[in-house]
Design an enzyme around this catalytic site. Structure first.
Site, PDB file in Angstrom:
ATOM      1  N   SER A  23       5.507  16.177   3.921  1.00  0.00           N
ATOM      2  CA  SER A  23       5.541  14.827   4.490  1.00  0.00           C
ATOM      3  C   SER A  23       6.446  13.910   3.658  1.00  0.00           C
ATOM      4  O   SER A  23       6.707  14.176   2.483  1.00  0.00           O
ATOM      5  CB  SER A  23       4.110  14.282   4.497  1.00  0.00           C
ATOM      6  OG  SER A  23       3.977  13.227   5.404  1.00  0.00           O
ATOM      7  N   CYS A  26       7.952   8.347  -0.556  1.00  0.00           N
ATOM      8  CA  CYS A  26       8.825   7.428  -1.300  1.00  0.00           C
ATOM      9  C   CYS A  26       8.788   7.784  -2.784  1.00  0.00           C
ATOM     10  O   CYS A  26       7.706   7.983  -3.339  1.00  0.00           O
ATOM     11  CB  CYS A  26       8.322   5.994  -1.152  1.00  0.00           C
ATOM     12  SG  CYS A  26       8.697   5.252   0.429  1.00  0.00           S
ATOM     13  N   ALA A  58      10.977   7.768   3.171  1.00  0.00           N
ATOM     14  CA  ALA A  58      11.470   6.704   4.039  1.00  0.00           C
ATOM     15  C   ALA A  58      12.845   6.268   3.527  1.00  0.00           C
ATOM     16  O   ALA A  58      12.995   5.904   2.365  1.00  0.00           O
ATOM     17  CB  ALA A  58      10.504   5.524   4.011  1.00  0.00           C
ATOM     18  N   GLN A 101      13.605  10.735   7.335  1.00  0.00           N
ATOM     19  CA  GLN A 101      12.833   9.656   7.959  1.00  0.00           C
ATOM     20  C   GLN A 101      13.632   8.363   7.809  1.00  0.00           C
ATOM     21  O   GLN A 101      13.884   7.930   6.683  1.00  0.00           O
ATOM     22  CB  GLN A 101      11.472   9.509   7.282  1.00  0.00           C
ATOM     23  CG  GLN A 101      10.585   8.481   7.966  1.00  0.00           C
ATOM     24  CD  GLN A 101       9.266   8.256   7.235  1.00  0.00           C
ATOM     25  OE1 GLN A 101       9.251   7.897   6.073  1.00  0.00           O
ATOM     26  NE2 GLN A 101       8.164   8.456   7.938  1.00  0.00           N
ATOM     27  N   TYR A 183       5.425  -0.992   9.016  1.00  0.00           N
ATOM     28  CA  TYR A 183       6.844  -1.346   8.852  1.00  0.00           C
ATOM     29  C   TYR A 183       7.411  -1.876  10.176  1.00  0.00           C
ATOM     30  O   TYR A 183       6.677  -2.020  11.153  1.00  0.00           O
ATOM     31  CB  TYR A 183       7.613  -0.156   8.272  1.00  0.00           C
ATOM     32  CG  TYR A 183       7.092   0.193   6.883  1.00  0.00           C
ATOM     33  CD1 TYR A 183       7.094  -0.782   5.872  1.00  0.00           C
ATOM     34  CD2 TYR A 183       6.523   1.426   6.592  1.00  0.00           C
ATOM     35  CE1 TYR A 183       6.566  -0.514   4.607  1.00  0.00           C
ATOM     36  CE2 TYR A 183       6.000   1.700   5.323  1.00  0.00           C
ATOM     37  CZ  TYR A 183       6.029   0.728   4.346  1.00  0.00           C
ATOM     38  OH  TYR A 183       5.493   0.971   3.100  1.00  0.00           O
ATOM     39  N   ARG A 231       7.247   8.689  13.789  1.00  0.00           N
ATOM     40  CA  ARG A 231       5.939   8.611  13.109  1.00  0.00           C
ATOM     41  C   ARG A 231       5.264   7.315  13.521  1.00  0.00           C
ATOM     42  O   ARG A 231       5.892   6.254  13.477  1.00  0.00           O
ATOM     43  CB  ARG A 231       6.089   8.674  11.588  1.00  0.00           C
ATOM     44  CG  ARG A 231       4.771   8.434  10.870  1.00  0.00           C
ATOM     45  CD  ARG A 231       4.795   8.718   9.387  1.00  0.00           C
ATOM     46  NE  ARG A 231       4.297  10.072   9.123  1.00  0.00           N
ATOM     47  CZ  ARG A 231       3.795  10.489   7.953  1.00  0.00           C
ATOM     48  NH1 ARG A 231       3.741   9.675   6.918  1.00  0.00           N
ATOM     49  NH2 ARG A 231       3.369  11.719   7.802  1.00  0.00           N
TER      50      ARG A 231
END
Ligand SMILES: Cc1cc2nc3c(=O)[nH]c(=O)nc-3n(C[C@H](O)[C@H](O)[C@H](O)COP(=O)(O)O)c2cc1C
Length: 368
Positions: A23, A26, A58, A101, A183, A231
Site C-alpha cells: 500500500s 508517505c 502519495a 498514487q 484530501y 482510492r
C-alpha cells in the site's frame, strides 16, 4: 495446494502474479518533491517479487498539493527525473509491477511532517495557501483554504493530467488517484467539507462531479492498456458525512468511465471521526462496493495474517489485499504467506536460493 491469494489477476494489459499489494506509504523524505536515495531502498526492497504490486507513496501533482514540505511530487522535470531513477532501479533489479498514487492534499496541505507533530505549518515554517472546494478548515487550528474557483478547478485538473503523463513517461504500470483520507478529491465528495452552491456542491451528483471530471481527464491521458483506479474513504465515520451507500454510487459512476478498481479505505476527513479499529475493519466496505457496484476492489487496513488475507480473497470480499505497516515490518510478507499457505511464488533471481523449496535441510517438508 492452491490459493486464492496467490492466484493471478489481470487488469487491462497488466498481469499480477498474486493479489497482494504494498500500500502507499508517505515517507516525508523528498527534497522539493523529488525522490532521494531513500526511495531506492524503500521501493527497491518491495520490488523484489514478494508482492504482486508495489505502490508509491502519495505523489503530489503540484507543490501546493503536497501535505508537507517533504512529500513526494511529480510536477517538475526534476521530480520526473528523480522518480524515473528510482523506478528504473526497481525495474532493473526487481520483478514487481509498480503503481503510482497521484494526490492533492487540498485543505490538509501546508502541514508539518507527522514526526514533527503533523500540525499546520507555523508562520516561520514557510507555510503556503491551501486550496479546497470550500473555505472550511480541516480542524479548529488549521489554515483556512481558498475556495477553488472555476479557473482553479481547471488548473488542478490539468495538473493531474500532466502528472499522469509524467507517470507514463517514467513507465509506471498503474495509476491510482487518491480520493481518500480527507484530501482534495475526498473534500469534494463529503458534504462536511464541500458546501459549494454551484454545480460542484450540494446533492451527491454535484459533489461527485469534480472527482469524476478529473478521473475522465486522466483516463484520456493515461495509456489505454494500463489500469487506472481510485482510492476512496468508504465512510467519514461521522454523522452527516460521506457514506458507504454514496461510495457505491460513486463506484458505479467511476466504473462507467472505465475505472479498473476501487481501493477501499476509510476516514481522515474530519478529526471528530470515531473509528472502530480492529483486524480487517474495512473489509465489509470493500465487499459491499464490490458486490453492489460490480467493480474490482482492494481492501486495506489491519490485515496482517496470511490466512486472514486468503479468506478475504477466497470469500469474494476483495480482489486485492493491500498492506502498509505489515509490509514495513516484514517486506518479505508475501514470501512468508506463500510458505504458510503451502504454495510456490516468484523470487527475484538473486534471492532464489532462499526459497524454502531450495533449502531442504531447513524446510524438509517442502520436498516430501
Ligand atoms: C507510514 C504510512 C504512510 C502512509 N501513507 C499513505 C499514502 O501516502 N497514501 C495513502 O493512501 N495511504 C497512506 N497510508 C495508509 C496506508 O496505505 C494504509 O491504508 C493504512 O496504513 C492501513 O493499512 P495497514 O493496517 O496495513 O497499515 C500510510 C500509512 C502509513 C503507516
Amino acid at each position: 495446494m492452491s490459493s486464492a491469494l496467490f492466484s493471478p489477476l489481470e487488469m487491462r494489459s497488466l498481469a499480477l502474479n498474486n493479489r497482494i499489494a504494498v500500500s502507499s506509504m508517505c515517507q516525508y523524505t523528498a527534497e522539493n518533491g523529488s525522490a532521494v536515495d531513500w526511495h531506492l531502498m524503500h521501493l527497491g526492497q518491495f520490488s523484489m517479487g514478494a508482492a504482486g504490486l508495489v505502490m508509491t507513496e502519495a505523489t503530489a501533482v503540484s507543490a501546493v498539493g503536497r501535505i508537507t514540505h517533504k512529500c513526494l511530487g511529480l510536477y517538475s522535470d526534476e521530480n520526473e527525473a528523480a522518480l524515473k531513477r528510482v523506478i528504473d532501479f526497481c525495474r532493473k533489479y526487481g520483478v514487481t509491477p509498480m503503481g503510482i498514487q497521484l494526490a492533492h492534499a487540498g485543505r490538509k496541505g501546508s502541514a508539518q511532517v507527522p514526526l514533527d507533530g503533523g500540525n499546520p505549518l507555523k508562520a516561520n515554517e514557510n507555510p503556503w495557501a491551501t486550496q479546497a472546494p470550500s473555505a472550511i478548515p480541516f480542524g479548529p487550528d488549521w489554515h483556512v483554504p481558498q475556495m477553488l474557483s472555476r479557473k482553479g478547478l481547471a488548473a488542478v485538473k490539468a495538473e493531474f493530467v500532466a502528472a499522469a503523463e509524467r507517470a507514463a513517461r517514467i513507465g509506471f504500470d498503474l495509476v491510482e488517484l487518491h480520493s481518500a483520507h480527507g484530501y482534495l478529491m475526498h473534500q469534494f465528495l463529503s458534504p462536511l467539507s464541500n458546501q459549494r452552491n454551484d454545480e460542484y456542491g450540494g446533492k451527491l451528483e454535484n459533489r461527485m462531479r469534480y472527482p469524476l471530471e478529473v478521473f475522465e481527464a486522466v483516463r484520456a491521458a493515461w495509456p489505454e492498456d494500463k489500469p487506472l483506479g481510485v482510492r476512496i474513504s468508504a465512510t467519514d465515520w461521522i454523522d452527516g458525512g460521506w457514506t458507504v451507500e454514496e461510495s457505491v454510487v460513486f463506484g458505479r459512476a467511476l466504473k462507467s468511465l472505465g475505472c479498473d478498481f476501487i481501493d477501499v479505505s476509510s476516514g481522515a476527513l474530519d478529526p471528530r471521526q470515531k473509528i472502530p479499529f480492529g483486524p480487517g475493519y474495512q473489509v465489509p466496505f470493500s465487499a459491499q462496493i464490490r458486490t453492489q457496484a460490480g467493480i474490482t476492489t482492494w481492501t486495506v487496513g489491519m490485515i496482517t495474517k496470511a490466512r486472514q488475507a486468503e479468506e478475504i480473497i477466497a470469500g469474494g470480499k476483495a480482489d486485492i489485499v493491500a498492506l502498509a505497516r505489515g509490509m514495513m515490518f516484514d517486506p518479505r510478507w508475501a514470501w512468508h504467506a506463500a510458505e504458510e499457505l503451502g504454495v510456490d511464488t516468484e523470487y527475484s533471481r538473486m534471492y532464489a536460493r532462499c526459497a524454502p523449496a531450495q533449502w531442504p535441510e531447513v524446510f524438509p517438508w517442502r520436498n516430501q
